[in-house]
Design a protein around this motif. Structure first.
Motif, mmCIF file in Angstrom:
data_model
loop_
_atom_site.group_PDB
_atom_site.id
_atom_site.type_symbol
_atom_site.label_atom_id
_atom_site.label_comp_id
_atom_site.label_asym_id
_atom_site.label_seq_id
_atom_site.Cartn_x
_atom_site.Cartn_y
_atom_site.Cartn_z
ATOM 1 N N ILE A 89 6.772 59.510 109.131
ATOM 2 C CA ILE A 89 6.081 58.711 108.116
ATOM 3 C C ILE A 89 6.077 59.506 106.823
ATOM 4 N N TRP A 90 6.119 58.817 105.689
ATOM 5 C CA TRP A 90 6.377 59.456 104.404
ATOM 6 C C TRP A 90 5.207 59.331 103.425
ATOM 7 N N ARG A 91 5.210 60.202 102.449
ATOM 8 C CA ARG A 91 4.352 60.225 101.259
ATOM 9 C C ARG A 91 2.859 60.361 101.599
ATOM 10 N N LYS A 106 12.138 45.751 113.507
ATOM 11 C CA LYS A 106 10.716 46.022 113.447
ATOM 12 C C LYS A 106 10.231 46.413 114.836
ATOM 13 N N LYS A 109 0.771 58.510 103.204
ATOM 14 C CA LYS A 109 0.437 58.203 104.598
ATOM 15 C C LYS A 109 0.763 59.394 105.500
ATOM 16 N N VAL A 164 10.730 55.016 111.999
ATOM 17 C CA VAL A 164 10.305 55.283 110.634
ATOM 18 C C VAL A 164 9.109 54.376 110.380
ATOM 19 N N ALA A 165 7.927 54.980 110.355
ATOM 20 C CA ALA A 165 6.686 54.210 110.286
ATOM 21 C C ALA A 165 6.395 53.751 108.868
ATOM 22 N N SER A 166 5.963 52.513 108.755
ATOM 23 C CA SER A 166 5.463 52.004 107.478
ATOM 24 C C SER A 166 3.939 51.945 107.509
ATOM 25 N N GLU A 167 3.372 51.879 108.725
ATOM 26 C CA GLU A 167 1.920 51.843 108.897
ATOM 27 C C GLU A 167 1.543 52.638 110.143
ATOM 28 N N GLN A 190 15.599 53.837 113.447
ATOM 29 C CA GLN A 190 16.692 54.403 112.665
ATOM 30 C C GLN A 190 17.479 55.360 113.553
ATOM 31 N N GLY A 196 6.792 49.992 112.266
ATOM 32 C CA GLY A 196 7.901 50.541 111.500
ATOM 33 C C GLY A 196 9.221 49.954 111.932
ATOM 34 N N SER A 197 10.270 50.733 111.695
ATOM 35 C CA SER A 197 11.618 50.291 112.062
ATOM 36 C C SER A 197 12.320 51.427 112.790
#
Length: 129
Positions: free
Chosen positions: A48-50, A3, A52, A91-94, A73, A70-71
């Protein structure tokens, strides 16, 4: 645990693209300052995906401040000279937009004012009164 939390500024406008399956991905680079010793800056590639990704592409521009959660990679590839390279991406989650809305509006107003052409002075004999 993998993270990462970063706060920094975009170094360029985000790039939005789609995978062959139609999934949106947005890529941008984040400049993050280090505050110890000599002031240095690190640059991180962020994906970042989709939905977002679509929001980031729509609302972010170069220079805006964001927080990214994010994490990390790792990926490897061979460059044009046949040398194996390894790259680390976030790789962002937020992604949270940190530039205040008022600062964005002020910047837009300054841009509009700067783009407006200068008015030429009128001579007194041009008016009928």
């Amino acid at each position: 645990m993998n993270k990462v939390i970063l706060i920094g500024n975009l170094t360029r406008d985000p790039e939005l693209s789609e995978t062959p399956n139609g999934i949106a991905v947005c890529r941008f680079t984040l400049a993050v300052g280090r505050n110890y010793g000599d002031s240095e800056t690190d640059f991180f590639n962020v994906n970042i995906w989709r939905e977002k990704a679509e929001n980031c592409a729509k609302f972010l521009v170069k220079g805006k401040k964001v927080a990214v959660v994010g994490s990390l990679q790792n990926r490897s590839y061979e460059d044009k000279d046949g040398i194996k390279r390894t790259v680390t991406d976030v790789v962002a989650s937020e992604v949270e937009f940190l530039t205040p809305k008022q600062a964005q509006e002020d910047e837009e107003v300054r841009t509009v004012r700067m783009e407006r052409p200068a008015l030429e002075p009128a001579e007194d004999n041009q008016f009928p009164f």
